[in-house]
Motif scaffolding. Structure first.
Motif, short mmCIF file in Angstrom:
data_model
loop_
_atom_site.label_atom_id
_atom_site.label_comp_id
_atom_site.label_asym_id
_atom_site.label_seq_id
_atom_site.Cartn_x
_atom_site.Cartn_y
_atom_site.Cartn_z
N THR A 25 32.12 67.82 35.37
CA THR A 25 32.42 68.95 36.26
C THR A 25 33.24 70.01 35.55
N SER A 26 33.96 69.61 34.52
CA SER A 26 34.74 70.55 33.72
C SER A 26 34.12 70.63 32.33
N GLU A 27 33.64 71.82 31.98
CA GLU A 27 33.05 71.99 30.65
C GLU A 27 34.05 71.69 29.54
N ALA A 28 35.30 71.97 29.79
CA ALA A 28 36.33 71.70 28.78
C ALA A 28 36.41 70.21 28.46
N ASN A 29 36.20 69.37 29.47
CA ASN A 29 36.28 67.92 29.26
C ASN A 29 35.19 67.37 28.35
N ILE A 30 34.09 68.10 28.24
CA ILE A 30 33.00 67.68 27.35
C ILE A 30 33.51 67.61 25.90
N TRP A 31 34.54 68.39 25.60
CA TRP A 31 35.03 68.51 24.23
C TRP A 31 36.37 67.82 24.02
N VAL A 78 30.49 74.26 22.53
CA VAL A 78 29.11 74.67 22.75
C VAL A 78 28.89 74.61 24.27
N PRO A 79 28.36 75.67 24.87
CA PRO A 79 28.18 75.65 26.32
C PRO A 79 27.35 74.46 26.80
N LYS A 80 27.73 73.95 27.95
CA LYS A 80 27.02 72.81 28.53
C LYS A 80 25.53 73.10 28.65
#
Length: 147
Positions: A25-31, A78-80
């Protein structure tokens, strides 16, 4: 039957990879990473796409893909949507490439010595399937811990 089974499992798990990345739900958490974990879900996603595009797409399918393995681990933010696009393209490539193989191709030597010794194409495809599954579990864990 083995070729069809490998195709089914690889494409199924690439769909799961898509769903795992999409579930953040948080793009920041992907990284992000946590504790002693050094690879983010985003970097693992890039790594899996690079791995499969190299060993299935380029080597077995002559796709012309050129891997940049260091960037799989050094790229950030990198964008989701781009990650998801790469997963979809990788899934399509895997399905198309494996459809072109014949069952007898699985018994032939894989064209490269990747693991330090000769192996059949079938053996290496099983290895790639396990590799995908291993990192998919890591991504699931990271998502659950970070979200």
């Amino acid at each position: 039957m083995m070729l069809q089974d490998l195709t089914t499992i690889l494409t199924r798990d690439l769909e799961k990879l898509y769903n795992e990345i999409d579930a953040f739900t948080s793009e920041a958490n992907i990284w992000k990473t946590t504790g002693n974990i050094t690879n983010s879900a985003g970097n693992l996603c890039l790594h899996l796409c690079g791995n499969l595009n190299t060993y299935i797409g380029a080597t077995l399918g002559n796709s012309g893909y050129v891997r940049d393995r260091p960037s799989e681990f050094s790229s950030k933010n990198v964008p989701k949507a781009e990650l998801l696009k790469q997963v979809v393209l990788t899934r399509e490539m895997v399905a198309q490439t494996l459809q072109q193989l014949q069952p007898a191709d699985l018994e032939k030597d894989y064209p490269e010595q990747v693991l330090g010794k000769p192996m059949t194409t079938g053996f290496f495809l099983v290895h790639l399937t396990a590799h995908l599954s291993y990192h998919l579990g890591q991504i699931n864990y990271l998502r659950r811990v970070l979200e």
